[in-house]
Design an enzyme around this catalytic site. Structure first.
Site, PDB file in Angstrom:
ATOM      1  N   LEU A 174      10.885 -19.993  -5.411  1.00 28.78           N
ATOM      2  CA  LEU A 174       9.719 -19.107  -4.430  1.00 28.78           C
ATOM      3  C   LEU A 174       8.478 -19.304  -5.272  1.00 28.78           C
ATOM      4  CD1 LEU A 174       9.205 -16.774  -2.366  1.00 28.78           C
ATOM      5  CD2 LEU A 174       9.460 -15.188  -4.352  1.00 28.78           C
ATOM      6  N   HIS A 190       2.253   3.108  -9.081  1.00 23.10           N
ATOM      7  CA  HIS A 190       1.651   1.614  -9.246  1.00 23.10           C
ATOM      8  C   HIS A 190       2.879   1.012 -10.122  1.00 23.10           C
ATOM      9  CE1 HIS A 190      -2.101   2.179  -7.516  1.00 23.10           C
ATOM     10  NE2 HIS A 190      -2.580   2.794  -8.198  1.00 23.10           N
ATOM     11  N   ASP A 217       0.936  -1.260  -0.163  1.00 24.68           N
ATOM     12  CA  ASP A 217      -0.021   0.090  -0.127  1.00 24.68           C
ATOM     13  C   ASP A 217       0.792   1.265   0.119  1.00 24.68           C
ATOM     14  OD1 ASP A 217      -2.322   1.360  -0.187  1.00 24.68           O
ATOM     15  OD2 ASP A 217      -2.766   1.448   2.087  1.00 24.68           O
ATOM     16  N   ARG A 271     -12.528   2.260  -7.635  1.00 20.86           N
ATOM     17  CA  ARG A 271     -11.498   3.162  -7.762  1.00 20.86           C
ATOM     18  C   ARG A 271     -11.960   4.002  -9.384  1.00 20.86           C
ATOM     19  NH1 ARG A 271      -5.698   2.521  -5.591  1.00 20.86           N
ATOM     20  NH2 ARG A 271      -6.358   1.800  -3.215  1.00 20.86           N
TER      21      ARG A 271
HETATM   22  C1  IPE Z   1      -5.565  -2.671   0.179  1.00 17.90           C
HETATM   23  O1  IPE Z   1      -5.113  -1.372  -0.007  1.00 17.90           O
HETATM   24  C2  IPE Z   1      -5.544  -3.589  -1.141  1.00 17.90           C
HETATM   25  C3  IPE Z   1      -4.467  -3.404  -1.909  1.00 17.90           C
HETATM   26  C4  IPE Z   1      -2.925  -3.102  -1.737  1.00 17.90           C
HETATM   27  C5  IPE Z   1      -4.326  -4.327  -3.231  1.00 17.90           C
HETATM   28  P1  IPE Z   1      -6.290  -0.072  -0.146  1.00 17.90           P
HETATM   29  O2  IPE Z   1      -5.385   1.099  -0.282  1.00 17.90           O
HETATM   30  O3  IPE Z   1      -7.314  -0.708  -1.366  1.00 17.90           O
HETATM   31  O4  IPE Z   1      -6.964  -0.343   1.141  1.00 17.90           O
HETATM   32  P2  IPE Z   1      -7.858   0.709   1.833  1.00 17.90           P
HETATM   33  O5  IPE Z   1      -8.975   1.098   1.169  1.00 17.90           O
HETATM   34  O6  IPE Z   1      -6.937   1.929   2.367  1.00 17.90           O
HETATM   35  O7  IPE Z   1      -8.176  -0.087   3.256  1.00 17.90           O
HETATM   36  C1  IPE Z   2      -1.893   0.166  -3.406  1.00 22.55           C
HETATM   37  O1  IPE Z   2      -1.373   1.468  -3.071  1.00 22.55           O
HETATM   38  C2  IPE Z   2      -1.961  -0.411  -4.491  1.00 22.55           C
HETATM   39  C3  IPE Z   2      -3.260  -0.869  -4.930  1.00 22.55           C
HETATM   40  C4  IPE Z   2      -4.547  -0.755  -3.980  1.00 22.55           C
HETATM   41  C5  IPE Z   2      -3.638  -1.274  -6.264  1.00 22.55           C
HETATM   42  P1  IPE Z   2      -2.853   2.564  -3.386  1.00 22.55           P
HETATM   43  O2  IPE Z   2      -3.088   2.933  -4.567  1.00 22.55           O
HETATM   44  O3  IPE Z   2      -3.787   2.139  -2.270  1.00 22.55           O
HETATM   45  O4  IPE Z   2      -1.818   3.923  -2.732  1.00 22.55           O
HETATM   46  P2  IPE Z   2      -2.489   4.842  -1.733  1.00 22.55           P
HETATM   47  O5  IPE Z   2      -3.103   4.149  -0.394  1.00 22.55           O
HETATM   48  O6  IPE Z   2      -3.795   5.793  -2.179  1.00 22.55           O
HETATM   49  O7  IPE Z   2      -1.296   5.687  -1.454  1.00 22.55           O
HETATM   50 MG    MG Z   3      -4.148   2.428  -0.292  1.00 22.36          MG
END
Ligand code: IPE
Ligand code: IPE
Ligand code: MG
Length: 250
Positions: A136, A42, A25, A76
């Site tokens: 792995l 990403h 995240d 999203r």
């Molecule tokens: C959790 O991250 C899912 C992934 C990393 C794929 P999110 O950014 O979507 O989680 P929330 O919404 O903050 O809980």
């Molecule tokens: C995690 O990073 C990746 C996915 C959920 C695909 P985020 O896109 O949630 O990044 P933040 O949390 O908005 O910084």
């Molecule tokens: Mg996130």
């Protein structure tokens, strides 16, 4: 000496987690801090995942399971979802060959029926290509949710006519039935929640949360997480005095 090899040499092999589960995240915030579009986070996150695979392989981790796209991430903005799908497809097409050469086994868990046909095809090909590799096992959780996993397992048992089920029955129908439960769970990006990741399987995982954003999660940060893991006393309900001889799964 690289940090990767220092992870290997400082930690005895018995202290290396067999199965590491990661919520990657913080990609969006990493990009925002640099005045870049979220999707650049990403893109960078994918490179960091490749590095994580390398370090885990060298350290002797057997399973690395990463949350790439949750059932909730469909909410999203459409352009971000579409970028993520494109990145997934291009990774399946371009990165898998290198993974195969490195002996990695790739698996994808989640409800893949909602992905475009070419992604579904790419997943099947990648899994088939790498299925006999001995290195792995990298599992990508995509359109995955812990509740979805438990429900699909329960429904599979109902379909078999079961009226009473055991923990083992359910575990066998979950995604990843052959992997040991995660020993170490890492979440980057500062949030201290599980966000519907492997709810059943993480019952006894050691939890590690860090403010470091996923695109910044480098060798040093991996080493920090692994070192924290070695400092935990895994009691599985027993007392300290019963350890270490009983320091094994229940
Ligand atoms: C959790 O991250 C899912 C992934 C990393 C794929 P999110 O950014 O979507 O989680 P929330 O919404 O903050 O809980
Ligand atoms: C995690 O990073 C990746 C996915 C959920 C695909 P985020 O896109 O949630 O990044 P933040 O949390 O908005 O910084
Ligand atoms: Mg996130």
């Amino acid at each position: 000496m690289t940090r990767a090899s220092s992870t290997q040499s400082i930690l005895p092999r018995t202290q290396i987690p067999r199965h590491v589960a990661v919520i990657m995240d913080g990609n969006g915030r990493w990009a925002k801090k640099r005045f870049l579009p979220r999707v650049m986070g990403h893109k960078r996150g994918l490179d960091v995942l490749e590095n994580m695979c390398r370090v885990c392989s060298q350290a002797g981790v057997e399973y690395l399971t990463v949350f790439a796209f949750s059932t909730e991430n469909w909410r999203r903005p459409a352009d971000e979802v579409s970028f993520l799908m494109g990145l997934f497809l291009s990774a399946l097409q371009k990165k898998v060959i290198k993974m195969h050469e490195n002996g990695l086994r790739l698996k994808v868990i989640g409800n893949r029926s909602r992905f475009a046909p070419e992604i579904q095809q790419g997943i099947l090909q990648a899994e088939e290509l790498t299925q006999n590799n001995q290195g792995l096992t990298l599992t990508i959780a995509a359109d995955y949710g812990g509740r979805w996993d438990i429900l699909q397992a329960a429904n599979a048992l109902i379909a078999e006519g079961k009226t009473h089920i055991s923990e083992d029955d359910l575990t066998q129908k979950l995604m990843l039935p052959d992997a040991p439960e995660p020993d170490l769970f890492i979440r980057t990006g500062g949030e201290t929640r599980i966000s519907n990741f492997m709810l059943w399987q993480m019952a006894y995982a050691e939890l590690y949360f860090t403010d470091v954003l996923w695109p910044d999660f480098n060798d040093e940060e991996i080493h920090r997480a692994f070192t924290s893991f070695t400092q935990r006393e895994r009691r599985f309900g027993r007392t300290s005095e019963q350890l270490p001889i009983e320091q094994q799964r229940p």
